[in-house]
Design a protein around this motif. Sequence first.
Motif, PDB file in Angstrom:
ATOM      1  N   ASP A  60      14.200  10.216  -2.101  1.00  0.00           N
ATOM      2  CA  ASP A  60      15.168  10.192  -3.198  1.00  0.00           C
ATOM      3  C   ASP A  60      15.848   8.836  -3.254  1.00  0.00           C
ATOM      4  N   ILE A  61      15.819   8.239  -4.418  1.00  0.00           N
ATOM      5  CA  ILE A  61      16.463   6.935  -4.589  1.00  0.00           C
ATOM      6  C   ILE A  61      17.576   7.090  -5.619  1.00  0.00           C
ATOM      7  N   VAL A  62      18.792   6.834  -5.175  1.00  0.00           N
ATOM      8  CA  VAL A  62      19.906   6.922  -6.111  1.00  0.00           C
ATOM      9  C   VAL A  62      20.452   5.522  -6.397  1.00  0.00           C
ATOM     10  N   GLY A  63      20.399   4.670  -5.431  1.00  0.00           N
ATOM     11  CA  GLY A  63      20.900   3.313  -5.644  1.00  0.00           C
ATOM     12  C   GLY A  63      19.785   2.370  -6.041  1.00  0.00           C
ATOM     13  N   GLU A  64      19.768   1.216  -5.397  1.00  0.00           N
ATOM     14  CA  GLU A  64      18.781   0.207  -5.730  1.00  0.00           C
ATOM     15  C   GLU A  64      17.898   0.009  -4.497  1.00  0.00           C
ATOM     16  N   THR A  65      16.639   0.292  -4.644  1.00  0.00           N
ATOM     17  CA  THR A  65      15.763   0.248  -3.478  1.00  0.00           C
ATOM     18  C   THR A  65      14.563  -0.651  -3.727  1.00  0.00           C
ATOM     19  N   THR A  66      14.275  -1.487  -2.744  1.00  0.00           N
ATOM     20  CA  THR A  66      13.084  -2.322  -2.805  1.00  0.00           C
ATOM     21  C   THR A  66      12.179  -1.948  -1.649  1.00  0.00           C
ATOM     22  N   VAL A  67      10.907  -1.758  -1.936  1.00  0.00           N
ATOM     23  CA  VAL A  67       9.941  -1.483  -0.875  1.00  0.00           C
ATOM     24  C   VAL A  67       8.892  -2.588  -0.931  1.00  0.00           C
ATOM     25  N   LYS A  68       8.743  -3.311   0.172  1.00  0.00           N
ATOM     26  CA  LYS A  68       7.787  -4.426   0.162  1.00  0.00           C
ATOM     27  C   LYS A  68       6.352  -3.942   0.409  1.00  0.00           C
ATOM     28  N   GLY A  69       6.228  -2.790   1.009  1.00  0.00           N
ATOM     29  CA  GLY A  69       4.903  -2.285   1.337  1.00  0.00           C
ATOM     30  C   GLY A  69       4.440  -1.205   0.376  1.00  0.00           C
ATOM     31  N   GLU A  70       3.707  -0.244   0.912  1.00  0.00           N
ATOM     32  CA  GLU A  70       3.181   0.844   0.104  1.00  0.00           C
ATOM     33  C   GLU A  70       4.009   2.110   0.294  1.00  0.00           C
ATOM     34  N   VAL A  71       3.936   2.977  -0.683  1.00  0.00           N
ATOM     35  CA  VAL A  71       4.688   4.229  -0.610  1.00  0.00           C
ATOM     36  C   VAL A  71       3.723   5.397  -0.736  1.00  0.00           C
ATOM     37  N   HIS A  72       3.876   6.356   0.163  1.00  0.00           N
ATOM     38  CA  HIS A  72       3.056   7.560   0.143  1.00  0.00           C
ATOM     39  C   HIS A  72       3.978   8.761   0.256  1.00  0.00           C
ATOM     40  N   THR A  73       4.198   9.490  -0.811  1.00  0.00           N
ATOM     41  CA  THR A  73       5.138  10.617  -0.726  1.00  0.00           C
ATOM     42  C   THR A  73       4.592  11.835  -1.452  1.00  0.00           C
ATOM     43  N   ASP A  74       5.122  13.011  -1.048  1.00  0.00           N
ATOM     44  CA  ASP A  74       4.796  14.229  -1.778  1.00  0.00           C
ATOM     45  C   ASP A  74       5.666  14.348  -3.021  1.00  0.00           C
ATOM     46  N   GLU A  75       6.953  14.055  -2.829  1.00  0.00           N
ATOM     47  CA  GLU A  75       7.876  14.228  -3.935  1.00  0.00           C
ATOM     48  C   GLU A  75       8.829  13.044  -3.972  1.00  0.00           C
ATOM     49  N   MET A  76       8.892  12.378  -5.092  1.00  0.00           N
ATOM     50  CA  MET A  76       9.761  11.206  -5.182  1.00  0.00           C
ATOM     51  C   MET A  76      10.594  11.283  -6.446  1.00  0.00           C
ATOM     52  N   LYS A  77      11.898  11.026  -6.278  1.00  0.00           N
ATOM     53  CA  LYS A  77      12.798  11.018  -7.436  1.00  0.00           C
ATOM     54  C   LYS A  77      13.516   9.681  -7.477  1.00  0.00           C
ATOM     55  N   VAL A  78      13.442   9.013  -8.607  1.00  0.00           N
ATOM     56  CA  VAL A  78      14.148   7.742  -8.753  1.00  0.00           C
ATOM     57  C   VAL A  78      15.248   7.948  -9.782  1.00  0.00           C
ATOM     58  N   LYS A  79      16.494   7.964  -9.289  1.00  0.00           N
ATOM     59  CA  LYS A  79      17.617   8.088 -10.227  1.00  0.00           C
ATOM     60  C   LYS A  79      18.276   6.741 -10.430  1.00  0.00           C
ATOM     61  N   GLY A  80      18.084   5.851  -9.501  1.00  0.00           N
ATOM     62  CA  GLY A  80      18.633   4.501  -9.639  1.00  0.00           C
ATOM     63  C   GLY A  80      17.529   3.554 -10.044  1.00  0.00           C
ATOM     64  N   GLN A  81      17.337   2.544  -9.218  1.00  0.00           N
ATOM     65  CA  GLN A  81      16.308   1.544  -9.510  1.00  0.00           C
ATOM     66  C   GLN A  81      15.374   1.411  -8.322  1.00  0.00           C
ATOM     67  N   ALA A  82      14.104   1.460  -8.575  1.00  0.00           N
ATOM     68  CA  ALA A  82      13.155   1.288  -7.480  1.00  0.00           C
ATOM     69  C   ALA A  82      12.215   0.150  -7.812  1.00  0.00           C
ATOM     70  N   HIS A  83      11.944  -0.653  -6.794  1.00  0.00           N
ATOM     71  CA  HIS A  83      10.977  -1.715  -6.988  1.00  0.00           C
ATOM     72  C   HIS A  83       9.979  -1.638  -5.836  1.00  0.00           C
ATOM     73  N   ILE A  84       8.754  -1.279  -6.135  1.00  0.00           N
ATOM     74  CA  ILE A  84       7.751  -1.123  -5.087  1.00  0.00           C
ATOM     75  C   ILE A  84       6.726  -2.251  -5.240  1.00  0.00           C
ATOM     76  N   HIS A  85       6.581  -3.035  -4.196  1.00  0.00           N
ATOM     77  CA  HIS A  85       5.696  -4.199  -4.296  1.00  0.00           C
ATOM     78  C   HIS A  85       4.222  -3.826  -4.104  1.00  0.00           C
ATOM     79  N   GLY A  86       3.964  -2.789  -3.327  1.00  0.00           N
ATOM     80  CA  GLY A  86       2.580  -2.403  -3.057  1.00  0.00           C
ATOM     81  C   GLY A  86       2.124  -1.274  -3.967  1.00  0.00           C
ATOM     82  N   GLN A  87       1.189  -0.488  -3.462  1.00  0.00           N
ATOM     83  CA  GLN A  87       0.701   0.674  -4.204  1.00  0.00           C
ATOM     84  C   GLN A  87       1.669   1.827  -3.995  1.00  0.00           C
TER      85      GLN A  87
END
Lengths: 243, 212
Positions: A60-87
Amino acid sequence: MDKENRRDLTISGTGSANGGVYDRLSINGEGRIHGDVDCNSIKAYGVTTFKGNIKAERFDIVGETTVKGEVHTDEMKVKGQAHIHGQAHCQELTVIGSATVNGNLTGEEIEIKGGATVNGDCSAESFQARGGFTIDGLLNAGLIHVRLYGKCQAREIGGETIRVEKDGLDFSLVKWLKSILHYTNELVADTIEGDDIYLEKTKAKVVRGNNVLIGPGCEIELVEYKNHFEQKGDSIVKEHNQV
Amino acid sequence: MEQELISKKDLLELTGISYGQLYRWKRKNLIPEEWFIRKSTYTGQETFFPKEQILDRVEKIKNLKDDLSLDEIAGMFSTVPITTALERHELIERNIVSNIALKLYTQQFAEQQRFTFKEVLHIYILDKLLSKGDINLEEGKTLLQLLHDHFGKVEQAGGQLIFIRKMGVTSFILAQSGDIYFEEGVRVVFTMNLLTCIEECKLKWHGGESHG
């Protein structure tokens, strides 16, 4: 590690941590995670930077999140801002705020209520949008349902059922507001290919499908259809061929 | 060598599949990303495919899709190795390889009860050639050693196995795809596409599981 024996990690205020395996990871404030994490759940409320890859059941992302790598999740909610650099791979993804993925985005069910940008391809079994999106590559989904509440664009769109509808905001006051705010709501794509296609307010070079129904507000250069073609309202279709 | 391409439109017309199906198979990784070749034409960008490979693949998917799930089919075409192992008696009972080929393998290497996919694949190739009568047992041993030593280097690249004979002397060659030329007097007994072999072997490996 055994899922029951995992520990929690909480960062409140400003803090940083190495990666690792956790049960619940929560960040309230400003947090930096340096390595890869494997968590049952992640809650990022503040400003968070993940320098590694993320594996989580819930994210769960409510604020501002940056991920430099990859993300693997079952359930993801972005209420704020997400920046994912990888897949990013999310079985279920809901974007209410805004999300940017530099790589490919894959999932089962993707729902965009805010805005999303994908620099690669986006594929899902179901893709539903009520906001705006930009996909630089291919949008590929079994069911694509777009309600136009902003500018939507993709280089290519392909799938089984594709349905694009304009928003329901047609009152005169809203129309006037739209005109002074330069609000555009339309879908732009090079090619749209599917089995059953219904389009409104769409600009495309080529639309190909078994059954193609062109609703109001479209500009299409070429339609190629197998079974059925219909054109409604003020749409412009320069050429249509049965193949 | 320039490979022959087929446009997406011609592919659908020729095979009778729909756009929806093609995109679905792409999502499920049944058709590799590299096969989607984008080229500029007068209508803008169009997608083309390597003709022989895509027609072969579509045909296979159409034949398999009634018996296997799309994920299972994807597993079969994937170049990611299978990590499970099978028991010796399963290999025989499920008719994946013959007892003769299995024995030859265990004599050459070690007596064992569990076999990985890689080992089974080598035995499968041996078995296939033995049963066709292309090679004899002695040549089979040479083949196993060659596969054991060098197979890993060519399997990803779509390699081929070539068996030649000259003046009664036989020899195996494992090569990556590309042209190979032989001196005069060499008779090529057979050329075997290893990717096809891997697919066949995977089908046998998975086939028994879903039906029994």
